[in-house]
Motif scaffolding. Structure first.
Motif, short mmCIF file in Angstrom:
data_model
loop_
_atom_site.label_atom_id
_atom_site.label_comp_id
_atom_site.label_asym_id
_atom_site.label_seq_id
_atom_site.Cartn_x
_atom_site.Cartn_y
_atom_site.Cartn_z
N HIS A 523 0.85 -1.20 0.00
CA HIS A 523 0.00 0.00 0.00
C HIS A 523 0.89 1.25 0.00
O HIS A 523 1.69 1.47 0.91
N GLU A 524 0.76 2.07 -1.00
CA GLU A 524 1.61 3.24 -1.15
C GLU A 524 1.35 4.26 -0.05
O GLU A 524 0.22 4.63 0.22
N GLY A 525 2.43 4.72 0.56
CA GLY A 525 2.33 5.76 1.59
C GLY A 525 1.86 5.24 2.93
O GLY A 525 1.42 6.04 3.77
N GLN A 629 10.97 -3.85 2.93
CA GLN A 629 11.40 -4.65 1.78
C GLN A 629 10.49 -4.46 0.58
O GLN A 629 10.84 -4.86 -0.53
N TYR A 630 9.31 -3.86 0.80
CA TYR A 630 8.37 -3.58 -0.29
C TYR A 630 8.40 -2.09 -0.65
O TYR A 630 7.41 -1.54 -1.12
N MET A 635 6.71 2.83 -1.29
CA MET A 635 7.47 4.07 -1.19
C MET A 635 7.93 4.38 0.24
O MET A 635 8.18 5.52 0.58
N MET A 636 8.05 3.33 1.07
CA MET A 636 8.44 3.53 2.47
C MET A 636 9.70 2.73 2.75
O MET A 636 9.65 1.56 3.15
N ASP A 637 10.85 3.36 2.52
CA ASP A 637 12.12 2.71 2.86
C ASP A 637 12.38 2.92 4.35
O ASP A 637 11.60 3.58 5.05
N PRO A 638 13.47 2.35 4.88
CA PRO A 638 13.72 2.49 6.33
C PRO A 638 13.76 3.93 6.81
O PRO A 638 13.29 4.24 7.91
#
Length: 734
Positions: A523-525, A629-630, A635-638
């Motif tokens: 899910h984006e964002g 990892q997704y 669009m959510m990196d660490p």
């Protein structure tokens, strides 16, 4: 004797030489004057620079004081707010953050310009004064050297004049001696010629007569010839002596002439250049250092200003209405959360608390249910049309208020002239005839939008009311009572068991993570986009009642609202998940360049925390690592996840710089997300529930109340359902 023509020529030569020397002497005088003038101009320039920077320092300090007064005026006004709690809560809103950053930027500029003034007065101006002093001293010494060189040059010229005069004198003597020698030779030739002619003109005579004549004339002729010969020899010796002197004098003159020309050439080509270099010794380098000091000061001011403006720009870019709405509702949760349900108040001992559906009311309720269904169908269609019109109007308003008319770069395209700057761009913009028309159109569109908004809300309220009646009658009629009762009972019993079991992972955390892992990994964002506050409150209240509204395989919840519930849980803890006692120990690892070294340091610090806290941390960060990892889909990196969870999981203690510390907190959370498996103990060292990746063949977690994972993965283009149009972010409305 020299002829008058030669005498006049010699005088002309001497006169020409004297004229040339006179011109050289005049040049030497002008050279010193020119150097004096350059020195005066240099001193004047340095004095002007000192006066300029002294005046600029006054302007800078006045500007600094005015900026300080401006900032303090509004900061004092902000501090004087009576309701300190309200002030603190409002400070988290993005517009207030921009305002605070703007005031901080003004204070920063005030300090920078005060520093600039101090540098002008105590650094740059003394540099120019020192340059002026050094230049004057060096010029004085250089001038002394130049005067000495000029005197030496004039001595050489005078020596040449003396040698030339000597040459002329000896050459004149040689010429005179030569003339006298020639006269003697002529007299000798004349004497010899006269004797021959006399012998030829005499008539023949007898030998006795000739003998007597010769005897009488012989002594006389020999005496005259000897006298002439002696004079000739004397003049020949004199001529030879003078000729030798003339040759020697000419040689000396030629040597002196060559030496003089060399000295003159050296003075004009080399000596003058060296003297000018002595006058300029260190001047340009010192001036360069002074100007570089000025440039460094100005550039550092610009860098500081640019840094502050970048922070303000980032705050301006983060202005977001939906996020502020979410923050305000979370801050005033007691004000905005739904109240408790109204219970049936029996009258006079009436124990019947449900709708009666027995005959003869059954047919009436059935008819009423059908009427409500028909009425609801019509209302929903009508309200949907109103909603589309309202959303289209809202989109038009957003286009009006988001027009990019803030670029004023044309105002700063100045020419090189010294004319005053005039903002023609802003004047032309404000003087456009269409401005009033645009404002009128915007107000008219706003009025139409609020009309449709009111119509939509009224229609939705009516639909909500009629749906409640319809659902209650439908439930009473027994069409869905059994299914709903079983589902509610199952959720209620699961929540009760969870609370009674005393598991380390709270039900709200476990259920939200399970739901997101099954349906929201792509899910984006996720965690960045705010969900519906109404749905967040509904889900939260259900958990607080002991229910699990996310149990089962249903995927009819807004994913952003589920994420909001999870963040709200950690934000609502009495004490942050990361205690303040370990804040500074954890933050100190941010300076380490190696992420692995950071992880080892964090593990050492967290080792002192209670095992229950570590279990929750391990569970949460394992999930966040899996979610990151997704990142190509969501669009959510660490780092983005750290930005969302940093302020929630670790609060910055009072007395610390919130802006800089928050950046360190985000970096710390990012490190923990990446290296969670290194930081937290494994199941052997820390017994308790663990997060297991869904679909890996194992249970979702080792908690006895976890449900098995779904077989099917959610589609990448899954769209969350938003039930209330008023909660749709403006950026998502088309």
């Amino acid at each position: 004797m020299t002829s008058p023509a030669k005498f006049r020529k010699d005088k002309e030569i001497v006169a020409e030489y004297e004229t040339q020397v006179k011109e050289i002497r005049a040049q030497l005088v002008e050279q010193l004057k020119c150097l004096d003038q350059q020195c005066e101009l240099r001193v004047q320039l340095l004095q002007d620079l000192q006066d300029f920077f002294r005046k600029k320092a006054e302007i800078e300090v006045d500007y600094s004081r005015n900026l300080e007064k401006l900032a303090e005026r509004f900061l004092t006004k902000t501090r004087s707010t009576k309701d300190h709690l309200l002030k603190k809560e409002h400070s988290i809103l993005s517009p207030v953050n921009c305002w605070n950053l703007l005031l901080l930027q003004v204070k920063r500029e005030s300090r920078d310009h005060a520093t600039l003034s101090d540098l002008y007065l105590n650094n740059i101006i003394p540099r120019f004064a020192q340059i002026s002093e050094d230049s004057g001293r060096l010029f004085k010494k250089s001038k002394e050297v130049g005067v000495q060189l000029q005197e030496d040059l004039m001595k050489v010229l005078n020596e040449l004049y003396t040698v030339m005069k000597t040459y002329h004198m000896y050459n004149t003597d040689s010429m005179n001696a030569e003339s006298k020698l020639k006269d003697a030779e002529k007299q000798e030739e004349k004497q010899m010629g006269r004797s021959g002619r006399q012998d030829d003109r005499q008539t023949p005579r007898s030998p006795d007569t000739l003998a007597s004549i010769k005897a009488d004339e012989k002594p006389v002729r020999r005496s005259s010839v000897k006298k002439i010969e002696k004079m000739k020899e004397k003049r020949q010796a004199k001529y030879t002596e003078n000729k030798l002197k003339a040759i020697k004098a000419r040689n000396e003159y030629l040597l002196a002439l060559e030496a003089t020309n060399s000295c003159v050439f050296k003075y004009y080509i080399h000596d003058l250049s060296d003297i000018i270099d002595c006058c300029d010794l260190g001047y340009h380098a010192s001036l360069h250092r002074a100007l570089r000091t000025y440039l460094s000061a100005e550039q550092n001011v610009e860098t500081s200003k640019h840094s502050g403006l970048e922070t303000l720009e980032a705050a301006a870019e983060s202005l977001e209405a939906n996020g502020d709405k979410q923050k305000m509702m979370e801050t005033y949760n007691n004000v905005f959360c739904p109240p408790a349900r109204f219970d049936f108040q029996s009258h006079m001992g009436d124990t019947m608390g449900v709708v009666c559906a027995q005959q003869p009311l059954e047919s009436e309720l059935l008819q009423r249910c059908q009427q409500l269904q028909s009425r609801l169908s019509t209302l929903k269609i009508e309200n949907e049309e109103v909603k589309k019109t309202m959303e289209a109007t809202l989109s038009t308003i957003q286009d009006m208020v988001t027009v990019e008319d803030y670029d004023v770069s044309e105002c700063f395209h100045h020419s090189n002239s010294m004319e005053s700057v005039k903002s023609t761009f802003s004047e032309s913009y404000l003087s456009k005839p269409s401005l009033a028309k645009r404002r009128a159109n915007q107000q008219e569109t706003e009025q139409f939008y609020f009309t449709k908004l009111k119509e939509f809300l009224e229609g939705r309220n009516l639909i909500t009311k009629l749906e409640a009646k319809h659902d209650l009658i439908d439930k009473t009629m027994g069409e869905s009572q059994k299914t709903d009762c079983c589902l509610a009972s199952g959720r209620r019993n699961s929540a009760v068991r969870k609370q009674e079991s005393g598991e380390a992972i709270p039900l709200m955390v476990e259920s939200c993570i399970r739901f997101i892992s099954r349906h929201g990994l792509q899910h984006e964002g996720i965690f960045r986009v705010s969900g519906s506050q109404v749905e967040v409150n509904d889900i939260k209240n259900a958990f607080e009642r002991g229910e699990d509204p996310l149990a089962g395989d249903q995927n009819d919840h807004d994913m952003d609202s589920i994420a909001g519930v999870l963040k709200l849980y950690f934000r609502g803890l009495d004490h942050a998940l990361f205690p303040k006692e370990v804040f500074h120990d954890l933050i100190s690892c941010v300076s380490m360049e190696s992420l692995q070294e950071r992880a080892v340091h964090i593990k050492k610090v967290l080792k002192s925390l209670p095992s229950k806290t570590l279990i929750i941390m391990r569970y949460l960060f394992s999930f966040l690592n899996h979610l990151s990892q997704y990142s190509e889909d969501n669009m959510m990196d660490p780092y983005n996840l750290a930005i969302c969870f940093g302020p929630t999981l670790m609060s910055v203690p009072e007395g610390n710089d919130q802006v800089s510390c928050q950046a360190h907190v985000n970096e710390l959370i990012k490190t923990i997300i990446i290296h969670h498996d290194t930081i937290f103990p494994g199941p052997k060292d820390l017994q308790g529930p663990q997060y297991i990746v869904p679909g890996s063949g194992e249970d979702f977690c080792d908690s006895p109340h976890c449900e098995p994972p779904l077989v099917e993965e959610p589609a990448p283009d899954t769209v969350s359902v938003i039930h209330n149009s008023e909660d749709v972010p403006a950026a998502l409305i088309v």
